[in-house]
Structures are given as C-alpha cells and as structure tokens.
Design a protein around this motif. Structure first.
Motif, PDB file in Angstrom:
ATOM      1  N   VAL A   6       0.859  -1.180   0.000  1.00  0.00           N
ATOM      2  CA  VAL A   6       0.000   0.000   0.000  1.00  0.00           C
ATOM      3  C   VAL A   6       0.897   1.233   0.000  1.00  0.00           C
ATOM      4  CG1 VAL A   6      -1.834  -1.199   1.257  1.00  0.00           C
ATOM      5  CG2 VAL A   6      -0.163   0.160   2.534  1.00  0.00           C
ATOM      6  N   ASN A   7       0.318   2.372  -0.303  1.00  0.00           N
ATOM      7  CA  ASN A   7       1.008   3.655  -0.245  1.00  0.00           C
ATOM      8  C   ASN A   7       0.347   4.517   0.812  1.00  0.00           C
ATOM      9  OD1 ASN A   7       1.397   4.118  -3.806  1.00  0.00           O
ATOM     10  ND2 ASN A   7       2.747   3.114  -2.411  1.00  0.00           N
ATOM     11  N   ALA A   8       1.152   5.282   1.501  1.00  0.00           N
ATOM     12  CA  ALA A   8       0.621   6.259   2.442  1.00  0.00           C
ATOM     13  C   ALA A   8       1.447   7.529   2.337  1.00  0.00           C
ATOM     14  CB  ALA A   8       0.674   5.735   3.866  1.00  0.00           C
ATOM     15  N   SER A   9       0.776   8.635   2.485  1.00  0.00           N
ATOM     16  CA  SER A   9       1.436   9.923   2.580  1.00  0.00           C
ATOM     17  C   SER A   9       1.275  10.379   4.024  1.00  0.00           C
ATOM     18  CB  SER A   9       0.772  10.920   1.627  1.00  0.00           C
ATOM     19  OG  SER A   9       1.280  12.217   1.848  1.00  0.00           O
ATOM     20  N   LEU A  10       2.381  10.723   4.662  1.00  0.00           N
ATOM     21  CA  LEU A  10       2.350  11.153   6.053  1.00  0.00           C
ATOM     22  C   LEU A  10       2.978  12.532   6.158  1.00  0.00           C
ATOM     23  CD1 LEU A  10       1.917  10.670   9.091  1.00  0.00           C
ATOM     24  CD2 LEU A  10       4.156   9.522   9.115  1.00  0.00           C
ATOM     25  N   GLN A  11       2.191  13.473   6.633  1.00  0.00           N
ATOM     26  CA  GLN A  11       2.683  14.818   6.892  1.00  0.00           C
ATOM     27  C   GLN A  11       2.484  15.101   8.380  1.00  0.00           C
ATOM     28  OE1 GLN A  11       0.227  18.189   5.816  1.00  0.00           O
ATOM     29  NE2 GLN A  11       2.015  19.259   5.006  1.00  0.00           N
ATOM     30  N   ILE A  12       3.558  15.467   9.040  1.00  0.00           N
ATOM     31  CA  ILE A  12       3.485  15.851  10.447  1.00  0.00           C
ATOM     32  C   ILE A  12       3.651  17.367  10.518  1.00  0.00           C
ATOM     33  CG2 ILE A  12       4.632  15.689  12.701  1.00  0.00           C
ATOM     34  CD1 ILE A  12       3.132  13.138  11.874  1.00  0.00           C
ATOM     35  N   TRP A  24      11.398  18.753  14.910  1.00  0.00           N
ATOM     36  CA  TRP A  24      10.502  17.629  15.190  1.00  0.00           C
ATOM     37  C   TRP A  24      10.367  16.753  13.950  1.00  0.00           C
ATOM     38  CZ3 TRP A  24       9.413  16.210  19.874  1.00  0.00           C
ATOM     39  CH2 TRP A  24       9.293  17.142  20.899  1.00  0.00           C
ATOM     40  N   VAL A  25      10.195  17.382  12.800  1.00  0.00           N
ATOM     41  CA  VAL A  25      10.015  16.637  11.550  1.00  0.00           C
ATOM     42  C   VAL A  25      11.264  15.810  11.237  1.00  0.00           C
ATOM     43  CG1 VAL A  25       9.681  16.856   9.049  1.00  0.00           C
ATOM     44  CG2 VAL A  25       8.294  18.236  10.629  1.00  0.00           C
ATOM     45  N   ASP A  26      12.441  16.377  11.451  1.00  0.00           N
ATOM     46  CA  ASP A  26      13.686  15.625  11.217  1.00  0.00           C
ATOM     47  C   ASP A  26      13.742  14.363  12.077  1.00  0.00           C
ATOM     48  OD1 ASP A  26      14.462  17.558   9.399  1.00  0.00           O
ATOM     49  OD2 ASP A  26      15.951  18.482  10.730  1.00  0.00           O
ATOM     50  N   GLU A  27      13.308  14.467  13.317  1.00  0.00           N
ATOM     51  CA  GLU A  27      13.304  13.304  14.201  1.00  0.00           C
ATOM     52  C   GLU A  27      12.288  12.259  13.736  1.00  0.00           C
ATOM     53  OE1 GLU A  27      13.189  14.217  18.390  1.00  0.00           O
ATOM     54  OE2 GLU A  27      14.565  15.896  18.129  1.00  0.00           O
ATOM     55  N   VAL A  28      11.159  12.728  13.233  1.00  0.00           N
ATOM     56  CA  VAL A  28      10.147  11.816  12.688  1.00  0.00           C
ATOM     57  C   VAL A  28      10.696  11.084  11.467  1.00  0.00           C
ATOM     58  CG1 VAL A  28       7.951  11.773  11.444  1.00  0.00           C
ATOM     59  CG2 VAL A  28       8.128  12.983  13.628  1.00  0.00           C
ATOM     60  N   ILE A  29      11.384  11.804  10.603  1.00  0.00           N
ATOM     61  CA  ILE A  29      11.966  11.169   9.411  1.00  0.00           C
ATOM     62  C   ILE A  29      12.983  10.100   9.824  1.00  0.00           C
ATOM     63  CG2 ILE A  29      13.408  11.553   7.371  1.00  0.00           C
ATOM     64  CD1 ILE A  29      11.889  14.278   7.083  1.00  0.00           C
ATOM     65  N   ALA A  30      13.714  10.341  10.883  1.00  0.00           N
ATOM     66  CA  ALA A  30      14.660   9.329  11.376  1.00  0.00           C
ATOM     67  C   ALA A  30      13.928   8.061  11.814  1.00  0.00           C
ATOM     68  CB  ALA A  30      15.496   9.895  12.528  1.00  0.00           C
ATOM     69  N   ILE A  31      12.757   8.203  12.411  1.00  0.00           N
ATOM     70  CA  ILE A  31      11.941   7.036  12.793  1.00  0.00           C
ATOM     71  C   ILE A  31      11.555   6.254  11.538  1.00  0.00           C
ATOM     72  CG2 ILE A  31       9.721   6.298  13.774  1.00  0.00           C
ATOM     73  CD1 ILE A  31      11.591   7.366  15.901  1.00  0.00           C
ATOM     74  N   ILE A  32      11.121   6.972  10.510  1.00  0.00           N
ATOM     75  CA  ILE A  32      10.720   6.345   9.245  1.00  0.00           C
ATOM     76  C   ILE A  32      11.910   5.632   8.619  1.00  0.00           C
ATOM     77  CG2 ILE A  32       9.893   6.790   6.904  1.00  0.00           C
ATOM     78  CD1 ILE A  32       8.243   9.156   8.198  1.00  0.00           C
ATOM     79  N   PRO A  43       8.878  17.681   0.030  1.00  0.00           N
ATOM     80  CA  PRO A  43       8.892  18.959   0.739  1.00  0.00           C
ATOM     81  C   PRO A  43       7.688  19.176   1.653  1.00  0.00           C
ATOM     82  CG  PRO A  43       8.373  19.299  -1.571  1.00  0.00           C
ATOM     83  CD  PRO A  43       8.719  17.854  -1.414  1.00  0.00           C
ATOM     84  N   PHE A  44       6.610  18.452   1.436  1.00  0.00           N
ATOM     85  CA  PHE A  44       5.413  18.634   2.250  1.00  0.00           C
ATOM     86  C   PHE A  44       4.991  17.378   3.006  1.00  0.00           C
ATOM     87  CE2 PHE A  44       5.068  21.846  -1.071  1.00  0.00           C
ATOM     88  CZ  PHE A  44       4.904  22.981  -0.296  1.00  0.00           C
ATOM     89  N   ALA A  45       5.425  16.221   2.555  1.00  0.00           N
ATOM     90  CA  ALA A  45       5.025  14.961   3.187  1.00  0.00           C
ATOM     91  C   ALA A  45       6.041  13.886   2.803  1.00  0.00           C
ATOM     92  CB  ALA A  45       3.631  14.546   2.721  1.00  0.00           C
ATOM     93  N   THR A  46       5.974  12.786   3.531  1.00  0.00           N
ATOM     94  CA  THR A  46       6.794  11.622   3.223  1.00  0.00           C
ATOM     95  C   THR A  46       5.868  10.505   2.769  1.00  0.00           C
ATOM     96  OG1 THR A  46       8.473  12.277   4.825  1.00  0.00           O
ATOM     97  CG2 THR A  46       8.435   9.966   4.171  1.00  0.00           C
ATOM     98  N   ALA A  72       4.080  19.195  22.245  1.00  0.00           N
ATOM     99  CA  ALA A  72       2.844  19.687  22.847  1.00  0.00           C
ATOM    100  C   ALA A  72       1.618  19.426  21.983  1.00  0.00           C
ATOM    101  CB  ALA A  72       2.964  21.177  23.134  1.00  0.00           C
ATOM    102  N   GLU A  73       1.766  19.563  20.681  1.00  0.00           N
ATOM    103  CA  GLU A  73       0.621  19.390  19.782  1.00  0.00           C
ATOM    104  C   GLU A  73       1.122  19.227  18.354  1.00  0.00           C
ATOM    105  OE1 GLU A  73      -3.425  21.886  18.565  1.00  0.00           O
ATOM    106  OE2 GLU A  73      -2.143  22.612  20.199  1.00  0.00           O
ATOM    107  N   TRP A  74       0.448  18.380  17.594  1.00  0.00           N
ATOM    108  CA  TRP A  74       0.806  18.190  16.191  1.00  0.00           C
ATOM    109  C   TRP A  74      -0.412  17.707  15.423  1.00  0.00           C
ATOM    110  CZ3 TRP A  74       2.045  14.892  20.085  1.00  0.00           C
ATOM    111  CH2 TRP A  74       1.690  13.560  19.943  1.00  0.00           C
ATOM    112  N   ILE A  75      -0.337  17.896  14.120  1.00  0.00           N
ATOM    113  CA  ILE A  75      -1.359  17.404  13.202  1.00  0.00           C
ATOM    114  C   ILE A  75      -0.711  16.310  12.366  1.00  0.00           C
ATOM    115  CG2 ILE A  75      -2.872  17.989  11.254  1.00  0.00           C
ATOM    116  CD1 ILE A  75      -2.754  20.927  12.376  1.00  0.00           C
ATOM    117  N   SER A  76      -1.359  15.165  12.279  1.00  0.00           N
ATOM    118  CA  SER A  76      -0.911  14.075  11.406  1.00  0.00           C
ATOM    119  C   SER A  76      -1.869  14.005  10.228  1.00  0.00           C
ATOM    120  CB  SER A  76      -0.935  12.726  12.142  1.00  0.00           C
ATOM    121  OG  SER A  76       0.034  12.675  13.141  1.00  0.00           O
ATOM    122  N   ASN A  77      -1.397  14.428   9.077  1.00  0.00           N
ATOM    123  CA  ASN A  77      -2.188  14.309   7.856  1.00  0.00           C
ATOM    124  C   ASN A  77      -1.779  13.015   7.174  1.00  0.00           C
ATOM    125  OD1 ASN A  77      -3.601  16.818   7.940  1.00  0.00           O
ATOM    126  ND2 ASN A  77      -1.689  17.828   7.406  1.00  0.00           N
TER     127      ASN A  77
END
Length: 100
Positions: A6-12, A24-32, A43-46, A72-77
């Motif tokens: 499957v494909n997913a687009s994840l934007q934090i 924060w985004v750099d740390e998330v990309i490291a998790i991925i 540039p907008f999502a992974t 504290a707060e984030w949006i997961s698209n």
C-alpha cells in the motif's frame, strides 16, 4: 487486512513554539528511515510504501514518538491508498512523469 503493498502519505505538522517545527520533523523522518520500509521524503510529506500493517505500524510509531518526547501538539495528515486485489506502488503512479 491483506498483505499487498500500500502507499501512504504522512505529513506531520508540529503546532509548537518550544523549538523549530523542522527539528521535530527531522526526528520523525529518522523514525521512518529506521523502520526498514520504502519511503520518499518530499517537501510537504513523506510517502511510505509497504505492507498495510507495516505502514500503519510506522505511522503509529511516529505519533507515539512525538507523544513520548513531549511534543505539545501536532497534526498528522495521513492519506492511505489500498488496492483490494494486489500491490499498489508509487512508481506505478508516477513513472510516466519521471524526468530523464
């Protein structure tokens, strides 16, 4: 769920002032990156590609990481594309647009 790709687009989108959101985004990309599934940072999502359960596991890990680290707060698209009878790949959808 099935075991097809499957494909997913994840934007934090961190909604924070404690540090620059890109940190924060750099740390998330490291998790991925450490997940072992196929991904492409944009540039907008992974975009993530893998079996359904693997992709959802990464998405859950990202959100748990942000929670545990005290963001504290984030949006997961999240956009998730699933095909019932077989794999769906990013290359299949974009190959005709690839520049030589």
């Amino acid at each position: 769920m099935h075991h097809y790709l499957v494909n997913a687009s994840l934007q934090i989108v961190p909604v924070v002032r404690d540090r620059h959101p890109y940190e924060w985004v750099d740390e998330v990309i490291a998790i991925i990156q450490s997940s072992g599934i196929k991904y492409e940072v944009g540039p907008f999502a992974t975009v993530l590609e893998g079996q359904y359960d693997e992709v959802l596991k990464v998405i859950m890990a990202v959100n748990e990481f942000l929670y545990q680290r005290g963001c504290a707060e984030w949006i997961s698209n999240i956009q998730l594309q699933i095909r019932s009878d077989g794999d769906i790949t990013g290359e299949e959808k974009t190959a005709k647009f690839t520049q030589p």
